[in-house]
Design an enzyme around this catalytic site. Structure first.
Site, PDB file in Angstrom:
ATOM      1  N   ILE A 153      -0.075  13.513   8.638  1.00 31.44           N
ATOM      2  CA  ILE A 153       0.028  14.694   9.522  1.00 31.44           C
ATOM      3  C   ILE A 153       1.507  14.914   9.872  1.00 31.44           C
ATOM      4  O   ILE A 153       2.164  14.005  10.369  1.00 31.44           O
ATOM      5  CB  ILE A 153      -0.776  14.471  10.828  1.00 31.44           C
ATOM      6  CG1 ILE A 153      -2.236  14.168  10.501  1.00 31.44           C
ATOM      7  CG2 ILE A 153      -0.655  15.657  11.760  1.00 31.44           C
ATOM      8  CD1 ILE A 153      -3.067  13.784  11.719  1.00 31.44           C
TER       9      ILE A 153
ATOM     10  N   THR B  93       0.837  -1.205   0.000  1.00 26.29           N
ATOM     11  CA  THR B  93       0.000   0.000   0.000  1.00 26.29           C
ATOM     12  C   THR B  93       0.873   1.257   0.000  1.00 26.29           C
ATOM     13  O   THR B  93       0.756   2.109  -0.886  1.00 26.29           O
ATOM     14  CB  THR B  93      -0.910  -0.003   1.259  1.00 26.29           C
ATOM     15  OG1 THR B  93      -1.626  -1.229   1.280  1.00 26.29           O
ATOM     16  CG2 THR B  93      -1.874   1.163   1.253  1.00 26.29           C
ATOM     17  N   VAL B  94       1.752   1.365   0.963  1.00 22.69           N
ATOM     18  CA  VAL B  94       2.540   2.602   1.087  1.00 22.69           C
ATOM     19  C   VAL B  94       3.702   2.613   0.093  1.00 22.69           C
ATOM     20  O   VAL B  94       3.951   3.632  -0.565  1.00 22.69           O
ATOM     21  CB  VAL B  94       3.061   2.782   2.536  1.00 22.69           C
ATOM     22  CG1 VAL B  94       3.784   4.115   2.670  1.00 22.69           C
ATOM     23  CG2 VAL B  94       1.922   2.697   3.543  1.00 22.69           C
TER      24      VAL B  94
ATOM     25  N   ALA C 290      14.295  20.508  -3.786  1.00 13.76           N
ATOM     26  CA  ALA C 290      15.424  20.014  -2.981  1.00 13.76           C
ATOM     27  C   ALA C 290      16.763  20.293  -3.655  1.00 13.76           C
ATOM     28  O   ALA C 290      17.811  20.201  -3.004  1.00 13.76           O
ATOM     29  CB  ALA C 290      15.269  18.512  -2.748  1.00 13.76           C
TER      30      ALA C 290
ATOM     31  N   ALA D 234      12.763  -4.031  -3.156  1.00 11.32           N
ATOM     32  CA  ALA D 234      12.645  -5.377  -2.568  1.00 11.32           C
ATOM     33  C   ALA D 234      11.183  -5.678  -2.266  1.00 11.32           C
ATOM     34  O   ALA D 234      10.472  -4.834  -1.706  1.00 11.32           O
ATOM     35  CB  ALA D 234      13.473  -5.471  -1.293  1.00 11.32           C
TER      36      ALA D 234
ATOM     37  N   GLY E 195     -12.909  -0.426   3.287  1.00 15.06           N
ATOM     38  CA  GLY E 195     -11.444  -0.470   3.201  1.00 15.06           C
ATOM     39  C   GLY E 195     -10.756   0.372   4.260  1.00 15.06           C
ATOM     40  O   GLY E 195      -9.565   0.657   4.171  1.00 15.06           O
TER      41      GLY E 195
ATOM     42  N   GLY F 269       0.200   9.230   9.939  1.00 10.96           N
ATOM     43  CA  GLY F 269       0.130   9.175   8.465  1.00 10.96           C
ATOM     44  C   GLY F 269       0.604  10.461   7.819  1.00 10.96           C
ATOM     45  O   GLY F 269       1.773  10.820   7.894  1.00 10.96           O
TER      46      GLY F 269
ATOM     47  N   LYS G  54       2.091   4.368  18.418  1.00  8.91           N
ATOM     48  CA  LYS G  54       2.295   5.753  17.977  1.00  8.91           C
ATOM     49  C   LYS G  54       2.478   6.673  19.188  1.00  8.91           C
ATOM     50  O   LYS G  54       3.247   7.632  19.140  1.00  8.91           O
ATOM     51  CB  LYS G  54       1.100   6.209  17.139  1.00  8.91           C
ATOM     52  CG  LYS G  54       0.951   5.415  15.846  1.00  8.91           C
ATOM     53  CD  LYS G  54      -0.392   5.707  15.195  1.00  8.91           C
ATOM     54  CE  LYS G  54      -0.659   4.829  14.000  1.00  8.91           C
ATOM     55  NZ  LYS G  54      -2.069   4.901  13.573  1.00  8.91           N
TER      56      LYS G  54
HETATM   57  N1  LIG Z   1      -1.062   1.283   5.199  1.00  4.76           N
HETATM   58  C1  LIG Z   1      -1.038   2.465   5.833  1.00  4.76           C
HETATM   59  O1  LIG Z   1      -1.947   3.294   5.694  1.00  4.76           O
HETATM   60  C2  LIG Z   1       0.130   2.807   6.717  1.00  4.76           C
HETATM   61  C3  LIG Z   1       0.142   4.040   7.398  1.00  4.76           C
HETATM   62  C4  LIG Z   1       1.249   4.394   8.180  1.00  4.76           C
HETATM   63  C5  LIG Z   1       2.302   3.497   8.302  1.00  4.76           C
HETATM   64  N2  LIG Z   1       2.245   2.289   7.669  1.00  4.76           N
HETATM   65  C6  LIG Z   1       3.379   1.372   7.837  1.00  4.76           C
HETATM   66  O2  LIG Z   1       4.030   1.199   6.585  1.00  4.76           O
HETATM   67  C7  LIG Z   1       4.559  -0.132   6.510  1.00  4.76           C
HETATM   68  C8  LIG Z   1       4.034  -0.805   5.241  1.00  4.76           C
HETATM   69  O3  LIG Z   1       2.620  -0.899   5.326  1.00  4.76           O
HETATM   70  P1  LIG Z   1       1.736  -1.337   4.051  1.00  4.76           P
HETATM   71  O4  LIG Z   1       0.326  -1.097   4.451  1.00  4.76           O
HETATM   72  O5  LIG Z   1       2.265  -0.721   2.826  1.00  4.76           O
HETATM   73  O6  LIG Z   1       2.027  -2.922   4.031  1.00  4.76           O
HETATM   74  P2  LIG Z   1       1.679  -3.950   2.863  1.00  4.76           P
HETATM   75  O7  LIG Z   1       0.654  -3.404   1.956  1.00  4.76           O
HETATM   76  O8  LIG Z   1       1.433  -5.273   3.522  1.00  4.76           O
HETATM   77  O9  LIG Z   1       3.040  -4.054   2.030  1.00  4.76           O
HETATM   78  C9  LIG Z   1       4.187  -4.693   2.501  1.00  4.76           C
HETATM   79  C10 LIG Z   1       5.191  -4.804   1.354  1.00  4.76           C
HETATM   80  O10 LIG Z   1       6.415  -5.312   1.864  1.00  4.76           O
HETATM   81  C11 LIG Z   1       6.838  -6.440   1.101  1.00  4.76           C
HETATM   82  N3  LIG Z   1       7.523  -7.352   2.002  1.00  4.76           N
HETATM   83  C12 LIG Z   1       7.033  -7.935   3.125  1.00  4.76           C
HETATM   84  N4  LIG Z   1       7.994  -8.674   3.720  1.00  4.76           N
HETATM   85  C13 LIG Z   1       9.102  -8.547   2.963  1.00  4.76           C
HETATM   86  C14 LIG Z   1      10.418  -9.059   3.046  1.00  4.76           C
HETATM   87  N5  LIG Z   1      10.786  -9.859   4.036  1.00  4.76           N
HETATM   88  N6  LIG Z   1      11.308  -8.730   2.096  1.00  4.76           N
HETATM   89  C15 LIG Z   1      10.954  -7.904   1.069  1.00  4.76           C
HETATM   90  N7  LIG Z   1       9.717  -7.372   0.928  1.00  4.76           N
HETATM   91  C16 LIG Z   1       8.814  -7.697   1.872  1.00  4.76           C
HETATM   92  C17 LIG Z   1       5.575  -7.029   0.489  1.00  4.76           C
HETATM   93  O11 LIG Z   1       5.914  -7.739  -0.663  1.00  4.76           O
HETATM   94  P3  LIG Z   1       4.798  -8.421  -1.625  1.00  4.76           P
HETATM   95  O12 LIG Z   1       4.107  -7.249  -2.293  1.00  4.76           O
HETATM   96  O13 LIG Z   1       5.576  -9.240  -2.586  1.00  4.76           O
HETATM   97  O14 LIG Z   1       3.915  -9.207  -0.708  1.00  4.76           O
HETATM   98  C18 LIG Z   1       4.762  -5.752   0.229  1.00  4.76           C
HETATM   99  O15 LIG Z   1       5.119  -5.201  -1.013  1.00  4.76           O
HETATM  100  C19 LIG Z   1       4.153  -0.819   7.812  1.00  4.76           C
HETATM  101  O16 LIG Z   1       5.203  -0.740   8.727  1.00  4.76           O
HETATM  102  C20 LIG Z   1       2.963  -0.012   8.287  1.00  4.76           C
HETATM  103  O17 LIG Z   1       2.805  -0.046   9.700  1.00  4.76           O
HETATM  104  C21 LIG Z   1       1.197   1.933   6.885  1.00  4.76           C
END
Ligand SMILES: NC(=O)c1ccc[n+]([C@@H]2O[C@H](COP(=O)([O-])OP(=O)(O)OC[C@H]3O[C@@H](n4cnc5c(N)ncnc54)[C@H](OP(=O)(O)O)[C@@H]3O)[C@@H](O)[C@H]2O)c1
Length: 439
Positions: free
Chosen positions: A138, A15-16, A35, A45, A189, A136, A207
């Site tokens: 903010i 997602t991010v 910048a 990765a 969602g 997020g 947080k």
């Molecule tokens: N979602 C939000 O709104 C949000 C807001 C603030 C902070 N965050 C933080 O941002 C981080 C990512 O969140 P997300 O929602 O983007 O998670 P996500 O959608 O589950 O995406 C995780 C990504 O990491 C990859 N991945 C997982 N394990 C891995 C590994 N061992 N080696 C290489 N790649 C790996 C996955 O690969 P695949 O695609 O191949 O599965 C996927 O692309 C988290 O720490 C979360 O707490 C998220």
């Protein structure tokens, strides 16, 4: 433009990660102009290279081993967006050890390993940036670190979990049960298939620990925070709250007790006065109120999660990391400065409280509960009741006590005695009543 093109390694394209990748491409001209540094995403990765994604990526950039980013001497900056704590910790650690500034959005990682990673960051003189880990989109992290730097912060109070706030808002405004509100959030969602950490308060707690660290310099771990989720809130609690001039929000409260050199740190569903701005923060929005001795009260409001808001915060940090690469030694990351600050035991924290009991419909029940509160030196400001359902054999009522300011420990002892009364059924629901006094 200054120097050569900086090379970025992006770990995670979920997602991010995909939002960050798109933002870095879409606004490249703007970012490079602002910048004065050029950049390129050199490697990405992921876990599964064959997965279909909603973002177009040159497949030659993909690797399924994050070590390829860390071991590539050409990569200047690493962005960690894989989530979790085990591999994310190894990745961030390895990147810092190699001298590569790291940008992360991983609050669970910082809550668990923050002090170790910040120590390493200090030792190596390599910054770790984490704007996206709290609130997020903010800009609270940079604001606490830089814009508000001259302030002694007396309190930070916030709504920092969008899912639980969506659920509470739907319960309040649409009269839904917690289950119905959660299902609605999931269908739109706004909630993960497994929303446990949102509902039990631990996402907000992670947080909260980051906010505490920024505002007070103290890298505290998960054991320092007292956490209660929203699991036990029922629609009837909103009726009582409205009648009494409040609304219910899951608040993180961080308050410094100067005499004890200790931090009060808690996440709890709380009564917020209807006149206070935080009571108007609805749905998936987040808000964080920071009170400083020079600036007074400030409130930061916006979307606390989601692809684009979170990417905005990550890319802001990437620019800081790029500047650090151009001016090495000027460390703009976070450095803990108050390791001696302790957490105040939750039993010693004081507020007024709302307590709702389910009681059998019989004489003398109010008096028996009131007597126990009085035996524990807890004053009663008001009582109120509403009829509950009838279970076929016996009727029961909701009975609410609004209590004067008392210690949480004192209240727990009184509740222990009240639970033993034969007229009290089930677990009482306790909500703090936040006064928003700033000192
Ligand atoms: N979602 C939000 O709104 C949000 C807001 C603030 C902070 N965050 C933080 O941002 C981080 C990512 O969140 P997300 O929602 O983007 O998670 P996500 O959608 O589950 O995406 C995780 C990504 O990491 C990859 N991945 C997982 N394990 C891995 C590994 N061992 N080696 C290489 N790649 C790996 C996955 O690969 P695949 O695609 O191949 O599965 C996927 O692309 C988290 O720490 C979360 O707490 C998220």
């Amino acid at each position: 433009m200054v120097g050569e093109t900086l090379q970025i390694g992006l770990a995670g394209l979920g997602t991010v990660g995909s939002g960050v990748y798109e933002a870095l491409l879409r606004n490249r001209d703007l970012l490079e102009a602002r910048a004065q540094i050029s950049y390129q995403v050199r490697r990405i990765a992921v876990r599964d290279k064959t997965r279909k994604r909603g973002v177009e990526v040159d497949e030659t950039l993909l690797t399924d081993d994050w070590r390829d980013l860390v071991d590539d001497d050409e990569i200047d900056i690493v962005i960690e967006l894989i989530g979790g704590t085990t591999e994310a910790y190894q990745l961030v650690r390895a990147a810092l050890e190699k001298g590569k500034p790291v940008v992360t959005g991983n609050k669970a990682l910082l809550a668990e390993y923050g002090s170790t990673l910040f120590r390493l960051s200090r030792e190596k003189g390599v910054p770790l940036y984490f704007e996206a880990s709290c609130g997020g989109g903010i800009p609270i992290v940079q604001s606490l670190q830089h814009s508000l730097i001259c302030n002694k912060v007396s309190a930070v109070v916030g709504i920092i979990n969008g899912t639980s706030n969506y659920v509470l808002t739907a319960m309040d405004k649409e009269g839904l049960s917690l289950r119905e509100a959660l299902q609605q959030a999931q269908s739109l969602g706004y909630a993960e298939p497994d929303p446990l950490l949102d509902i039990n308060g631990w996402d907000a707690a992670h947080k909260g620990l980051i906010l505490a660290m920024l505002a007070y310099g103290a890298p505290l771990g998960s054991e320092a925070i007292s956490v209660t989720g929203i699991e036990h809130i029922e629609p009837v609690d909103f009726s009582f709250a409205r009648r009494l001039g409040y609304t219910i929000k899951l608040l993180v409260v961080i308050r410094y007790h100067e005499r004890r050199n200790a931090l009060e740190l808690r996440v709890q569903p709380s009564f917020v006065p209807q006149q206070h701005l935080l009571s108007k923060v609805d749905g998936v929005f987040n808000a964080i109120a920071v009170c400083g001795d020079i600036v007074g009260e400030t409130i930061f409001y916006g979307r606390g999660a989601g692809k684009n808001p979170t990417s905005s915060a990550v890319v802001g940090d990437v620019v800081l990391a790029m500047r650090e690469c151009r001016l090495p030694g000027y460390h703009t990351g976070f450095l803990p400065y108050a390791e001696g600050v302790k957490a105040l035991p939750v039993e010693a924290t004081e507020t007024s409280c709302y307590v709702r009991f389910r009681v059998k419909d019989c004489h003398g029940v109010i008096a028996s509960i009131a007597t126990i509160f009085s035996q524990h030196d807890i004053g009663i400001a008001a009582t109120s009741s509403a009829e509950g359902e009838h279970d076929g054999t016996e009727g029961w009522n909701h009975l609410v006590f609004m209590l004067h300011v008392c210690c949480w420990g004192q209240l727990q002892e009184a509740l222990g005695d009240i639970r033993k009364l034969p007229t009290v059924v089930g677990e009482p629901v306790v909500l703090r009543i936040e006064s928003f006094q700033t000192s």
